[in-house]
Design a protein around this motif. Sequence first.
Motif, PDB file in Angstrom:
ATOM      1  N   GLU A  32     -18.218  -5.645   1.242  1.00 50.42           N
ATOM      2  CA  GLU A  32     -17.235  -5.412   0.190  1.00 50.42           C
ATOM      3  C   GLU A  32     -17.151  -3.953  -0.216  1.00 50.42           C
ATOM      4  OE1 GLU A  32     -18.455  -9.559   0.337  1.00 50.42           O
ATOM      5  OE2 GLU A  32     -19.573  -7.684   0.134  1.00 50.42           O
ATOM      6  N   ASP A  33     -18.176  -3.147   0.106  1.00 47.56           N
ATOM      7  CA  ASP A  33     -18.235  -1.778  -0.373  1.00 47.56           C
ATOM      8  C   ASP A  33     -17.726  -0.761   0.636  1.00 47.56           C
ATOM      9  OD1 ASP A  33     -21.355  -2.393  -2.098  1.00 47.56           O
ATOM     10  OD2 ASP A  33     -19.276  -2.646  -2.751  1.00 47.56           O
ATOM     11  N   ARG A  34     -17.241  -1.198   1.762  1.00 51.60           N
ATOM     12  CA  ARG A  34     -16.785  -0.259   2.777  1.00 51.60           C
ATOM     13  C   ARG A  34     -15.548  -0.801   3.477  1.00 51.60           C
ATOM     14  NH1 ARG A  34     -18.274  -1.983   7.917  1.00 51.60           N
ATOM     15  NH2 ARG A  34     -19.775  -3.708   7.957  1.00 51.60           N
ATOM     16  N   PRO A  35     -14.752   0.063   4.067  1.00 50.66           N
ATOM     17  CA  PRO A  35     -13.617  -0.431   4.851  1.00 50.66           C
ATOM     18  C   PRO A  35     -14.100  -1.252   6.041  1.00 50.66           C
ATOM     19  CG  PRO A  35     -13.404   1.913   4.367  1.00 50.66           C
ATOM     20  CD  PRO A  35     -14.802   1.523   3.988  1.00 50.66           C
ATOM     21  N   THR A  36     -13.311  -2.198   6.453  1.00 49.02           N
ATOM     22  CA  THR A  36     -13.622  -3.000   7.632  1.00 49.02           C
ATOM     23  C   THR A  36     -12.484  -2.861   8.646  1.00 49.02           C
ATOM     24  OG1 THR A  36     -12.589  -4.995   6.710  1.00 49.02           O
ATOM     25  CG2 THR A  36     -14.944  -4.657   6.273  1.00 49.02           C
ATOM     26  N   ALA A  37     -12.806  -3.119   9.879  1.00 46.80           N
ATOM     27  CA  ALA A  37     -11.803  -3.041  10.943  1.00 46.80           C
ATOM     28  C   ALA A  37     -11.907  -4.271  11.830  1.00 46.80           C
ATOM     29  CB  ALA A  37     -11.985  -1.772  11.761  1.00 46.80           C
ATOM     30  N   TYR A  69      -9.461  -2.635   3.115  1.00 50.63           N
ATOM     31  CA  TYR A  69     -10.339  -2.097   2.073  1.00 50.63           C
ATOM     32  C   TYR A  69      -9.873  -2.600   0.711  1.00 50.63           C
ATOM     33  CZ  TYR A  69     -13.101   1.242  -0.649  1.00 50.63           C
ATOM     34  OH  TYR A  69     -13.988   1.799  -1.521  1.00 50.63           O
ATOM     35  N   LYS A  70     -10.796  -3.290   0.035  1.00 51.71           N
ATOM     36  CA  LYS A  70     -10.565  -3.784  -1.332  1.00 51.71           C
ATOM     37  C   LYS A  70      -9.252  -4.557  -1.468  1.00 51.71           C
ATOM     38  CE  LYS A  70     -13.401  -0.348  -3.722  1.00 51.71           C
ATOM     39  NZ  LYS A  70     -14.436  -1.315  -4.120  1.00 51.71           N
ATOM     40  N   GLY A  71      -8.976  -5.425  -0.524  1.00 50.77           N
ATOM     41  CA  GLY A  71      -7.803  -6.282  -0.589  1.00 50.77           C
ATOM     42  C   GLY A  71      -6.577  -5.739   0.115  1.00 50.77           C
ATOM     43  N   THR A 104      -0.363  -5.169   3.702  1.00 52.30           N
ATOM     44  CA  THR A 104      -0.574  -6.323   2.829  1.00 52.30           C
ATOM     45  C   THR A 104      -1.575  -6.029   1.720  1.00 52.30           C
ATOM     46  OG1 THR A 104      -2.356  -7.211   4.243  1.00 52.30           O
ATOM     47  CG2 THR A 104      -0.097  -7.968   4.687  1.00 52.30           C
ATOM     48  N   TYR A 105      -1.471  -6.838   0.671  1.00 54.85           N
ATOM     49  CA  TYR A 105      -2.503  -6.903  -0.365  1.00 54.85           C
ATOM     50  C   TYR A 105      -2.842  -8.372  -0.577  1.00 54.85           C
ATOM     51  CZ  TYR A 105      -5.002  -6.899  -4.753  1.00 54.85           C
ATOM     52  OH  TYR A 105      -5.961  -7.104  -5.699  1.00 54.85           O
ATOM     53  N   SER A 106      -4.124  -8.708  -0.509  1.00 53.43           N
ATOM     54  CA  SER A 106      -4.572 -10.098  -0.645  1.00 53.43           C
ATOM     55  C   SER A 106      -5.630 -10.217  -1.728  1.00 53.43           C
ATOM     56  CB  SER A 106      -5.151 -10.609   0.680  1.00 53.43           C
ATOM     57  OG  SER A 106      -4.197 -10.543   1.721  1.00 53.43           O
ATOM     58  N   LEU A 116       0.663 -10.454  -0.567  1.00 50.48           N
ATOM     59  CA  LEU A 116       1.962  -9.806  -0.680  1.00 50.48           C
ATOM     60  C   LEU A 116       2.057  -8.803   0.464  1.00 50.48           C
ATOM     61  CD1 LEU A 116       1.904  -9.060  -4.517  1.00 50.48           C
ATOM     62  CD2 LEU A 116       2.840 -11.073  -3.375  1.00 50.48           C
ATOM     63  N   GLY A 117       3.199  -8.766   1.159  1.00 48.59           N
ATOM     64  CA  GLY A 117       3.234  -7.897   2.320  1.00 48.59           C
ATOM     65  C   GLY A 117       4.607  -7.372   2.697  1.00 48.59           C
ATOM     66  N   TRP A 118       4.594  -6.409   3.598  1.00 53.59           N
ATOM     67  CA  TRP A 118       5.786  -5.776   4.159  1.00 53.59           C
ATOM     68  C   TRP A 118       5.587  -5.634   5.661  1.00 53.59           C
ATOM     69  CZ3 TRP A 118       5.506  -0.786   6.442  1.00 53.59           C
ATOM     70  CH2 TRP A 118       6.742  -0.233   6.833  1.00 53.59           C
ATOM     71  N   ILE A 119       6.618  -5.953   6.457  1.00 53.25           N
ATOM     72  CA  ILE A 119       6.559  -5.851   7.920  1.00 53.25           C
ATOM     73  C   ILE A 119       7.698  -4.956   8.406  1.00 53.25           C
ATOM     74  CG2 ILE A 119       6.495  -7.097  10.103  1.00 53.25           C
ATOM     75  CD1 ILE A 119       5.869  -9.635   8.578  1.00 53.25           C
TER      76      ILE A 119
END
Length: 277
Positions: A32-37, A69-71, A104-106, A116-119
């Motif tokens: 949760e504390d770092r970006p993921t890929a 990162y963070k949603g 996106t934001y989740s 919520l997202g944009w494509i």
Amino acid sequence: MKRKKQILSGVLILFMVLALSLPVIAQEQEKEDRPTADLSWQFYSKYVWRGYELSKDSLVMFPSITVSYKGFALNMWGDLDTSYKGNPGEDSTNKWWETDWILTYSNSWKKLNYTLGWIYYDIDPSTYDRASQELFTTLGLDVLLKPTLSVYREIALAGERWYINLGISHSFPTIKREIFGFCGEQSLDVGGWISYMSINSRDYDYEAMHDGNIWAAYNIPITSYLTVVPSINYSFPLSNTAQTNIRQSNFNYINRGPSANTNSSWVYGGVALKLSF
């Protein structure tokens, strides 16, 4: 052509090197504390999108990378067709003809999760002369069958265009088996969806229960970072109106016209390599 094959081979080798080296180079940090890929490379017998056949008699590959990162998440998804037949009169060729960018934001609240997202659909201009963009919202419930409702609204093309999708899915843990020294739990995922589509523009109107899909996938963890996922799908129209619409949009009809023996439902499948860190 040789240059493209060299690039493709290089990307695949890099993908496998990352999969084998990540357990060695990864540091112990809270996720949760770092970006993921997340990276994936899918190999499929057919490209089907919203019930439409977008490839013909060829292997299609879908590379994808997502940084989160963070949603918030940014995804790049591509389509590489090894024998593209989307342009009438053009010889079949190895072609990268679509790149999608998805922002996106989740988040979640109790048993409700939402996105919520944009494509942005960046498609080869020789096939479509204008890029499409959509805003979308996805709502899901963390209960039995995980029902999920997604609503997409076109914002770049003329007219009013909607696509609404209702899906369910379930995961069945199967066995734990050691592979290359890693013991991971395998699982069978199954699901399906139905959809409604509406297009109202100056020169075209379409409104119908559109496509349905039934699918199954089997998750095989190879390491704590790499998973292999074979899958199979069955796509079909939900109404007579959709059947006609889908038939007239598939690649066989585009190339051969009304006399073509065209289908509106397909069984297709493939395998995905998924890498997460």
